[in-house]
Design a protein around this motif. Structure first.
Motif, mmCIF file in Angstrom:
data_model
loop_
_atom_site.group_PDB
_atom_site.id
_atom_site.type_symbol
_atom_site.label_atom_id
_atom_site.label_comp_id
_atom_site.label_asym_id
_atom_site.label_seq_id
_atom_site.Cartn_x
_atom_site.Cartn_y
_atom_site.Cartn_z
ATOM 1 N N ILE A 1 3.906 -1.594 -10.324
ATOM 2 C CA ILE A 1 2.532 -1.121 -10.131
ATOM 3 C C ILE A 1 1.988 -0.586 -11.450
ATOM 4 O O ILE A 1 2.474 0.412 -11.980
ATOM 5 C CB ILE A 1 2.487 -0.027 -9.041
ATOM 6 C CG1 ILE A 1 3.095 -0.573 -7.727
ATOM 7 C CG2 ILE A 1 1.062 0.444 -8.821
ATOM 8 C CD1 ILE A 1 3.268 0.462 -6.658
ATOM 9 N N PRO B 1 0.149 -4.194 -6.521
ATOM 10 C CA PRO B 1 1.612 -4.183 -6.564
ATOM 11 C C PRO B 1 2.192 -5.597 -6.516
ATOM 12 O O PRO B 1 1.755 -6.430 -5.717
ATOM 13 C CB PRO B 1 1.986 -3.387 -5.307
ATOM 14 C CG PRO B 1 0.785 -2.533 -5.041
ATOM 15 C CD PRO B 1 -0.389 -3.385 -5.410
ATOM 16 N N LYS C 1 0.830 -1.216 0.000
ATOM 17 C CA LYS C 1 0.000 0.000 0.000
ATOM 18 C C LYS C 1 0.858 1.259 0.000
ATOM 19 O O LYS C 1 0.531 2.255 -0.670
ATOM 20 C CB LYS C 1 -0.943 0.022 1.193
ATOM 21 C CG LYS C 1 -1.910 1.210 1.157
ATOM 22 C CD LYS C 1 -2.838 1.215 2.350
ATOM 23 C CE LYS C 1 -3.850 2.363 2.246
ATOM 24 N NZ LYS C 1 -3.209 3.682 2.069
ATOM 25 N N LEU D 1 2.070 1.733 -3.449
ATOM 26 C CA LEU D 1 0.975 2.181 -4.307
ATOM 27 C C LEU D 1 0.685 3.667 -4.082
ATOM 28 O O LEU D 1 0.476 4.425 -5.050
ATOM 29 C CB LEU D 1 -0.280 1.353 -4.039
ATOM 30 C CG LEU D 1 -1.546 1.766 -4.795
ATOM 31 C CD1 LEU D 1 -1.323 1.750 -6.296
ATOM 32 C CD2 LEU D 1 -2.708 0.845 -4.413
#
Length: 248
Positions: free
Chosen positions: A213, A191, A150, A153
């Motif tokens: 990504i 990802p 995360k 990302l």
């Protein structure tokens, strides 16, 4: 013109350039033929180590050599100086109108793909004819991520700066799930860990553990692929695929 015909033409052009070219580019490469090639790989008649490479980028087997395709991994392990962490994973194959079968292998390092590194085996009637591609030898990279997917990302989205993303279109997401017959299908980025070189330049061999990504945008229409260092969160590479610039 289909993929197989294109690949055959590319291979032909490759041979013409390497066998007939006398430019400075060729002089920057290492070329072994005849007995010199045979000493390095029994049965081969030509070995080329391309500019910036450390292991063969092209191998031509002799007409009398008899390497069955089942010996591909044994042959490449020696040719490419592969270590315990190195591997080649078949990604696709296709047969052309001349009867040659082209096997494409992605380079792997400790189970992770090496972005942009590929080796191709060309065979006919079960016998290896040529090998070509680019393999990054002697990779030494920590494969344990220090940041969460995360976080990577979020870093990519900040750099993307699109006005609208494709996964925000609920109707398009519904159509995707229907087409794939998968209720969980989405274009929201997922990802994935990989090994990539800074600026995606394999010749420089500045290898990093990264999250790859893939961000698909609808305004503007296109696709941006970010490579975020999984240790430092730095973006070390990017591919941009626009509506008029399709890439695979």
């Amino acid at each position: 013109m289909n993929y197989i015909m294109i690949r055959t033409i590319q291979l032909f052009v490759f041979l013409v350039l390497f066998l007939g070219c006398t430019s400075n580019t060729l002089h920057a490469q290492q070329k072994f033929s005849g007995d010199e090639a045979d000493k390095r790989c029994k049965g081969s008649t030509l070995i080329i180590i391309g500019k910036g490479a450390k292991v063969p980028t092209f191998v031509q087997m002799g007409e009398t050599s008899n390497y069955p395709i089942g010996e591909f991994y044994t042959l490449t392990h020696l040719l490419l100086s592969m270590s315990d962490g190195d591997d080649l994973k078949e990604a696709k194959k296709g047969k052309d109108y001349l009867g040659f079968v082209h096997h494409h292998y992605d380079q792997m390092y400790k189970g992770l793909p090496v972005e942009g590194a590929e080796y191709v085996m060309h065979e006919k009637n079960g016998r290896i004819i040529t090998l070509d591609g680019f393999f990054v030898d002697s990779i030494n990279v920590n494969t344990i991520a220090a940041i969460a997917p995360k976080a990577a990302l979020d870093m990519a989205l900040k750099s993307c700066a699109a006005r609208k993303y494709r996964w925000e279109d609920l109707q398009e997401e519904a159509n995707l799930r229907k087409t794939l017959k998968d209720s969980s299908a989405t274009r929201f980025p997922s990802p994935e860990l990989c090994i990539a070189s800074r600026n995606l330049d394999l010749l420089k061999r500045e290898m990093h553990l990264c999250y790859r990504i893939d961000i698909q945008t609808s305004d503007p229409i296109g696709e941006q692929i970010f490579f975020v260092d999984a240790i430092t969160a730095e973006i070390i590479g990017k591919k941009t695929i626009g509506a008029g610039n399709k890439q695979k």
